[in-house]
Design an enzyme around this catalytic site. Structure first.
Site, PDB file in Angstrom:
ATOM      1  N   ASP A 133       3.263  -5.650   6.704  1.00 22.33           N
ATOM      2  CA  ASP A 133       2.736  -5.184   5.421  1.00 22.33           C
ATOM      3  C   ASP A 133       3.671  -4.116   4.858  1.00 22.33           C
ATOM      4  O   ASP A 133       3.875  -3.078   5.481  1.00 22.33           O
ATOM      5  CB  ASP A 133       1.325  -4.614   5.601  1.00 22.33           C
ATOM      6  CG  ASP A 133       0.613  -4.433   4.260  1.00 22.33           C
ATOM      7  OD1 ASP A 133       1.021  -5.082   3.276  1.00 22.33           O
ATOM      8  OD2 ASP A 133      -0.352  -3.662   4.211  1.00 22.33           O
ATOM      9  N   HIS A 140       1.217   2.969  -6.228  1.00 20.75           N
ATOM     10  CA  HIS A 140       0.277   3.073  -5.105  1.00 20.75           C
ATOM     11  C   HIS A 140       0.721   4.153  -4.125  1.00 20.75           C
ATOM     12  O   HIS A 140      -0.083   4.996  -3.706  1.00 20.75           O
ATOM     13  CB  HIS A 140       0.164   1.722  -4.396  1.00 20.75           C
ATOM     14  CG  HIS A 140      -0.659   1.770  -3.140  1.00 20.75           C
ATOM     15  ND1 HIS A 140      -2.024   1.992  -3.147  1.00 20.75           N
ATOM     16  CD2 HIS A 140      -0.308   1.655  -1.831  1.00 20.75           C
ATOM     17  CE1 HIS A 140      -2.472   1.996  -1.897  1.00 20.75           C
ATOM     18  NE2 HIS A 140      -1.455   1.800  -1.075  1.00 20.75           N
ATOM     19  N   GLU A 206      -7.436  -3.969  -0.650  1.00 17.38           N
ATOM     20  CA  GLU A 206      -6.105  -3.698  -1.188  1.00 17.38           C
ATOM     21  C   GLU A 206      -5.601  -4.978  -1.850  1.00 17.38           C
ATOM     22  O   GLU A 206      -5.511  -6.028  -1.207  1.00 17.38           O
ATOM     23  CB  GLU A 206      -5.138  -3.244  -0.087  1.00 17.38           C
ATOM     24  CG  GLU A 206      -5.445  -1.837   0.415  1.00 17.38           C
ATOM     25  CD  GLU A 206      -4.334  -1.218   1.255  1.00 17.38           C
ATOM     26  OE1 GLU A 206      -3.541  -1.965   1.861  1.00 17.38           O
ATOM     27  OE2 GLU A 206      -4.265   0.024   1.296  1.00 17.38           O
ATOM     28  N   ASP A 240      -5.825  -6.947   1.842  1.00 16.18           N
ATOM     29  CA  ASP A 240      -5.652  -6.169   3.070  1.00 16.18           C
ATOM     30  C   ASP A 240      -6.803  -5.170   3.174  1.00 16.18           C
ATOM     31  O   ASP A 240      -6.668  -4.004   2.794  1.00 16.18           O
ATOM     32  CB  ASP A 240      -4.295  -5.450   3.007  1.00 16.18           C
ATOM     33  CG  ASP A 240      -4.030  -4.609   4.242  1.00 16.18           C
ATOM     34  OD1 ASP A 240      -4.632  -4.883   5.286  1.00 16.18           O
ATOM     35  OD2 ASP A 240      -3.209  -3.678   4.142  1.00 16.18           O
ATOM     36  N   TYR A 251      -3.789   7.464  11.495  1.00  9.98           N
ATOM     37  CA  TYR A 251      -2.483   6.897  11.119  1.00  9.98           C
ATOM     38  C   TYR A 251      -1.271   7.768  11.454  1.00  9.98           C
ATOM     39  O   TYR A 251      -0.144   7.290  11.430  1.00  9.98           O
ATOM     40  CB  TYR A 251      -2.463   6.513   9.637  1.00  9.98           C
ATOM     41  CG  TYR A 251      -2.097   7.606   8.678  1.00  9.98           C
ATOM     42  CD1 TYR A 251      -2.998   8.619   8.376  1.00  9.98           C
ATOM     43  CD2 TYR A 251      -0.849   7.620   8.066  1.00  9.98           C
ATOM     44  CE1 TYR A 251      -2.657   9.610   7.491  1.00  9.98           C
ATOM     45  CE2 TYR A 251      -0.502   8.630   7.185  1.00  9.98           C
ATOM     46  CZ  TYR A 251      -1.413   9.625   6.896  1.00  9.98           C
ATOM     47  OH  TYR A 251      -1.074  10.622   6.023  1.00  9.98           O
ATOM     48  N   THR A 356      -0.317  -2.683  -1.531  1.00  7.37           N
ATOM     49  CA  THR A 356      -1.203  -2.638  -2.693  1.00  7.37           C
ATOM     50  C   THR A 356      -0.391  -2.572  -3.983  1.00  7.37           C
ATOM     51  O   THR A 356       0.526  -1.762  -4.109  1.00  7.37           O
ATOM     52  CB  THR A 356      -2.097  -1.388  -2.608  1.00  7.37           C
ATOM     53  OG1 THR A 356      -2.745  -1.404  -1.348  1.00  7.37           O
ATOM     54  CG2 THR A 356      -3.116  -1.366  -3.723  1.00  7.37           C
TER      55      THR A 356
HETATM   56 MN    MN Z   1      -1.802  -2.901   2.698  1.00  9.34          MN
END
Ligand code: MN
Length: 428
Positions: A133, A140, A206, A240, A251, A356
């Site tokens: 991805d 975004h 997304e 997503d 994250y 996105t």
């Molecule tokens: Mn994504």
């Protein structure tokens, strides 16, 4: 291939995504047949396996193995290469063109080959190998940087120099029509010191497009940005799904994990780059100029309109945003050149999603995180309710289509329904 004005003897409404110039590929089954390769014209799904069995592809020498249409995914067909894809699309367009007599009068064959879309089931079109991805929309990345990190330094220093990406989970990519339970996970509630475990409270979509890799490369082989598009079979809509509370806590420093891997959704039809050729457009100016290995020339973006609709159970859908793939800062050729720049090999059926796709205006943001600005500005729904994030039993429908001079090429719906989180009783 069908000329821009060619019409089919099948009815194709003016607003159909599936004109004679599209000829996408997918996998379908009927109540009496196993999953197999299909194309589509108007409201009609066309069984390519049966067309091949009945000899309609005998003249298509570019398609060396005519049994690939009997498979339950497109990978075998894709492996036949770009000349086969082109020749098959041209032959299907020819058979269904106004004035072609080969099939139109043969009622027995038509019964076996042409189905109304209502009467068939669509399946996952690709056996996805690796899934990557990207994060290629500057709007975004800027919006998320402002909310998650620092409004003054929203873009990290690397962003304008390389197409940022992470490796995602392929096992949980499913086809439109899926139902996905709300994910459970760990998050840190606002102003708390200790994390909690429970159903995500900020589940989001997304709006992305993905491309399917159409060729194998060997370890060490690097694709040139200028010609990397030759390694792409086609594109799909990609949702997503993202649990923002889980994502925000987990994250750092290695990127998204469980906040994304519980489910992603693709449209059932893969539209080839050839079909999208008339809709090429110039991407945004890149400042500073990328390093030489990432440079491309000419129009490398595509003008594809994108929409997201949100439908609470048993009430009308509300359109919550519209965007366009032309806004993407990094194009697909640059993504592939970067992906292979370290010598990483590609395989047929790998999927690369765009990230996105947000546009410059607040109504063109491609996620609820941005549309509601982190939940601060709820969206009004047609039924009088409000949304900050997705609620149980909401259905998200994404649409994508390119349209120009009376020609329309689209992807169909990419829909997913959110179910309540699964109870602990089912733990095994
Ligand atoms: Mn994504």
């Amino acid at each position: 291939m069908a000329t821009p004005n060619a019409k089919s003897w099948l009815t194709v409404e003016a607003d159909s995504d599936f004109s004679l110039q599209n000829i996408p590929f997918g996998i379908f089954s009927t109540p009496t047949s196993l999953p197999r390769v299909a194309s589509r014209v108007g409201d009609y799904v066309i069984d390519l396996a049966t067309l091949a069995e009945l000899g309609y592809f005998n003249s298509v020498h570019e398609l060396e193995d005519k049994s690939v249409f009997n498979e339950s995914c497109l990978n075998g067909f894709i492996f036949q290469g770009p000349r086969a894809w082109k020749a098959v699309r041209a032959r299907v367009a020819e058979l269904f063109s106004h004035g072609n007599e080969e099939l139109v009068g043969n009622a027995d064959h038509l019964r076996e080959i042409v189905f109304h879309y209502i009467d068939v089931e669509m399946h996952m079109p690709i056996r996805v190998g690796d899934y990557t991805d990207f994060y290629s929309s500057i709007e975004h990345a800027t919006n998320v940087g402002k909310m998650f990190r620092d409004p003054e330094n929203a873009l990290l220093p690397n962003w304008r120099h390389l197409p940022v990406a992470y490796h995602g989970r392929s096992s949980s990519i499913v086809v439109s029509g899926a139902e996905i339970p709300r994910p459970m996970g760990q998050s840190l509630p606002k102003d708390e010191q200790q994390p909690v475990f429970g159903p995500s409270k900020s589940l989001d979509f997304e709006l992305e497009m993905a491309f399917v890799v159409g060729t194998d490369t060997r370890l060490g082989q690097r694709l040139k940005a200028e010609t990397a598009e030759e390694a792409i079979f086609g594109m799909m809509i990609f949702n997503d799904l993202s649990a923002r509370d889980i994502q925000k806590w987990e994250y750092v420093p290695l990127g998204p994990f469980l906040g994304k891997s519980f489910g992603s959704v693709v449209s059932p039809w893969v539209v080839t780059l050839d079909a999208l050729e008339p809709f090429r457009t110039q991407g945004p100016a890149q400042q500073p100029e990328p390093l030489p290995y990432l440079r491309t020339s000419g129009p490398r973006n595509f003008d594809i309109e994108l929409e997201v609709w949100l439908q609470p159970e048993e009430t009308p859908a509300t359109k919550v945003c519209h965007s366009n793939t032309k806004h993407l800062y990094w194009n697909m050729a640059q993504q592939l050149a970067h992906h292979t720049s370290n010598g990483c090999n590609l395989r047929v059926g790998d999927l690369c999603a765009s990230g996105t796709i947000s546009g410059p205006t607040p109504d063109s943001f491609g996620s609820l995180l941005e549309l509601t600005w982190g939940g601060q500005k709820p969206i009004a729904m047609q039924d009088g309710s409000q949304r900050r994030f997705l609620e149980d039993n909401d259905t998200v429908v994404m649409r994508a289509y390119a349209q120009k001079d009376g020609l329309r090429v689209g992807f169909g719906d990419c829909a997913v329904k959110i179910l309540p989180a699964e109870s602990d009783e089912f733990l095994s």
